[in-house]
Design a protein around this motif. Structure first.
Motif, short mmCIF file in Angstrom:
data_model
loop_
_atom_site.label_atom_id
_atom_site.label_comp_id
_atom_site.label_asym_id
_atom_site.label_seq_id
_atom_site.Cartn_x
_atom_site.Cartn_y
_atom_site.Cartn_z
N SER A 13 0.92 -1.32 0.02
CA SER A 13 0.03 -0.10 0.17
C SER A 13 0.70 1.09 0.03
CB SER A 13 -0.99 0.01 1.19
OG SER A 13 -1.86 -0.92 1.26
N ILE A 14 0.79 2.22 -0.95
CA ILE A 14 1.37 3.61 -1.01
C ILE A 14 0.33 4.64 -0.41
CG2 ILE A 14 2.46 5.08 -2.63
CD1 ILE A 14 4.08 2.54 -2.29
N ARG A 15 1.00 5.52 0.46
CA ARG A 15 0.30 6.36 1.37
C ARG A 15 1.08 7.63 0.93
NH1 ARG A 15 -0.11 1.64 4.23
NH2 ARG A 15 -2.33 1.10 4.70
N LYS A 16 2.00 7.67 0.26
CA LYS A 16 2.70 9.11 0.05
C LYS A 16 2.97 9.28 -1.52
CE LYS A 16 6.49 11.89 1.39
NZ LYS A 16 7.51 12.08 2.20
N PHE A 17 2.51 9.95 -2.34
CA PHE A 17 2.47 10.21 -3.68
C PHE A 17 3.35 11.54 -4.18
CE2 PHE A 17 -1.21 7.80 -2.52
CZ PHE A 17 -1.21 6.64 -3.44
N LYS A 18 3.87 11.36 -5.30
CA LYS A 18 4.40 12.67 -5.76
C LYS A 18 3.21 13.33 -6.44
CE LYS A 18 8.78 10.31 -6.94
NZ LYS A 18 9.77 9.99 -8.07
N ASP A 19 3.68 14.81 -6.47
CA ASP A 19 2.65 15.63 -7.18
C ASP A 19 2.67 15.73 -8.66
OD1 ASP A 19 0.65 17.68 -7.32
OD2 ASP A 19 2.15 19.35 -7.07
N THR A 20 2.11 14.31 -9.09
CA THR A 20 1.90 14.05 -10.35
C THR A 20 0.69 13.34 -10.81
OG1 THR A 20 4.55 13.74 -10.43
CG2 THR A 20 3.26 12.82 -12.57
N PRO A 21 -0.06 14.24 -11.49
CA PRO A 21 -1.52 13.38 -11.69
C PRO A 21 -1.44 12.38 -12.66
CG PRO A 21 -1.39 15.97 -12.23
CD PRO A 21 -0.12 15.51 -12.10
N VAL A 22 -2.37 11.46 -12.55
CA VAL A 22 -2.30 10.23 -13.38
C VAL A 22 -2.75 10.78 -14.71
CG1 VAL A 22 -3.70 8.09 -13.79
CG2 VAL A 22 -2.84 8.49 -11.49
N THR A 23 -2.10 10.42 -15.80
CA THR A 23 -2.54 10.94 -17.20
C THR A 23 -3.67 10.57 -17.62
OG1 THR A 23 -1.10 9.28 -18.46
CG2 THR A 23 0.00 11.01 -17.63
N ASP A 24 -4.53 11.02 -18.74
CA ASP A 24 -5.63 10.52 -19.01
C ASP A 24 -5.62 9.04 -19.93
OD1 ASP A 24 -6.97 12.89 -18.38
OD2 ASP A 24 -6.86 13.86 -20.48
N GLU A 25 -4.35 8.84 -20.42
CA GLU A 25 -4.04 7.70 -20.94
C GLU A 25 -3.93 6.34 -19.88
OE1 GLU A 25 -0.80 5.59 -24.11
OE2 GLU A 25 -0.61 7.49 -23.22
N GLN A 26 -3.18 7.07 -18.89
CA GLN A 26 -3.09 5.82 -17.91
C GLN A 26 -4.32 5.46 -17.09
OE1 GLN A 26 -0.51 8.19 -15.50
NE2 GLN A 26 1.21 6.63 -15.70
N LEU A 27 -5.22 6.57 -16.82
CA LEU A 27 -6.56 6.23 -16.15
C LEU A 27 -7.68 5.56 -17.20
CD1 LEU A 27 -8.59 6.82 -13.98
CD2 LEU A 27 -9.08 9.21 -15.08
N ASN A 72 -2.84 12.99 -3.79
CA ASN A 72 -2.54 11.72 -4.71
C ASN A 72 -2.51 12.07 -6.33
OD1 ASN A 72 -5.43 11.57 -5.49
ND2 ASN A 72 -5.58 11.46 -3.26
N GLY A 73 -2.43 11.14 -7.11
CA GLY A 73 -2.34 11.27 -8.63
C GLY A 73 -3.93 11.17 -9.00
N HIS A 74 -4.60 10.50 -8.32
CA HIS A 74 -6.13 10.24 -8.53
C HIS A 74 -6.84 9.58 -7.54
CE1 HIS A 74 -9.62 10.63 -11.62
NE2 HIS A 74 -9.66 9.36 -11.35
N LEU A 75 -8.00 9.71 -7.46
CA LEU A 75 -9.11 9.32 -6.30
C LEU A 75 -10.21 8.78 -6.96
CD1 LEU A 75 -10.08 8.65 -3.57
CD2 LEU A 75 -10.97 11.22 -3.23
N MET A 76 -10.47 7.45 -6.62
CA MET A 76 -11.76 6.79 -7.20
C MET A 76 -12.45 6.38 -5.90
SD MET A 76 -10.33 4.89 -10.63
CE MET A 76 -9.32 4.04 -9.67
N ILE A 77 -13.67 6.36 -6.02
CA ILE A 77 -14.69 5.73 -5.14
C ILE A 77 -15.44 4.59 -5.81
CG2 ILE A 77 -16.48 6.17 -3.65
CD1 ILE A 77 -13.84 7.60 -2.97
#
Length: 246
Positions: A13-27, A72-77
């Protein structure tokens, strides 16, 4: 060992992220992987809400008590969703559907569908070098999360997932031995010895890990967890949302 197995076995589990958004392609790829998960009777009884509004993320972080829900880079529920299955129903048809919409079977189906989709998403993200962490603490105030996300009846938020580029490399946490979770032909009621051996392993892990060292064991954690009432309002909220009423 192939790359897929290596990805699965290296999960943490990763609880610390760099200030880099997940890209549209990755998502897009992660969501495609999630959608290819197995689903009961082709119901696809889940919805994924991507939370990009900073105010909403801050509210959810406050509910969970976890700052990485905001950072984080992206949050999903991930939500159980039987609402879309009613959209083409007439009033009479909806009344006929209620017994199924509200029973335990379809509550389980929708929760399992959501979990399967989430795990596909997690593996896809990790295969790209991203990190993830599941967020069960949205259930600290499930009714508030429901309100923030504007969810209709028959849609229930189950858990979140944060993902992004890792900014730390935590130790890999040990898992129960296979002998404690895999039995052949019938349940092995007596497996205290296996749990005792695992207690020794996890105690050594807690003493040796890089941060947050402590004296603890798995069985002590579980005794503490199940002797203290926890999220006792979830049952009533689940029923209010039209799930698990019968």
């Amino acid at each position: 060992m192939n790359e897929t197995i290596e990805t699965l076995l290296n999960h943490r589990s990763i609880r610390k992220f760099k200030d880099t958004p997940v890209t549209d392609e990755q998502l897009s790829t992660i969501l495609s992987a999630a959608q290819q998960a197995s689903t009961s009777s082709y119901m696809m009884a889940y919805t994924i809400i991507g939370v990009t509004d900073e105010k909403k993320k801050a509210q959810l972080a406050e509910i969970t008590g976890q700052g990485y829900v905001k950072n984080n880079g992206h949050l999903m529920i991930f939500c159980a969703d039987l609402y879309r299955h009613t959209l083409h129903a007439s009033s009479d048809q909806y009344e006929e559907m209620l017994a199924n919409l509200e029973n335990s079977e379809h509550f389980l189906v929708s929760a399992i569908d959501a979990a399967l989709a989430a795990q596909n998403a997690a593996v896809a993200a990790e295969s790209m070098g991203l990190g993830i962490c599941y967020i069960g603490s949205i259930r600290n105030q499930l009714d508030k999360v429901d309100e923030i996300l504007g969810l209709p009846k028959h849609v229930l938020p189950l858990f979140g997932m944060v993902l992004g580029e890792p900014d730390h490399q935590p130790d890999k946490k040990p898992r129960l031995p296979k002998e404690a979770v895999y039995f052949e032909n019938e349940y092995k009621r007596e497996h205290k010895d296996e749990l005792g051996a695992f207690d020794e392993q996890i105690a050594a892990y807690y003493q040796s890990r890089q941060t947050n060292t402590r004296n603890d064991s798995w069985t002590d954690q579980m005794l503490r967890r199940f002797t203290k009432p926890m999220r006792m309002d979830v049952t009533s909220i689940v029923k209010k949302k039209g799930f698990n009423k019968q």
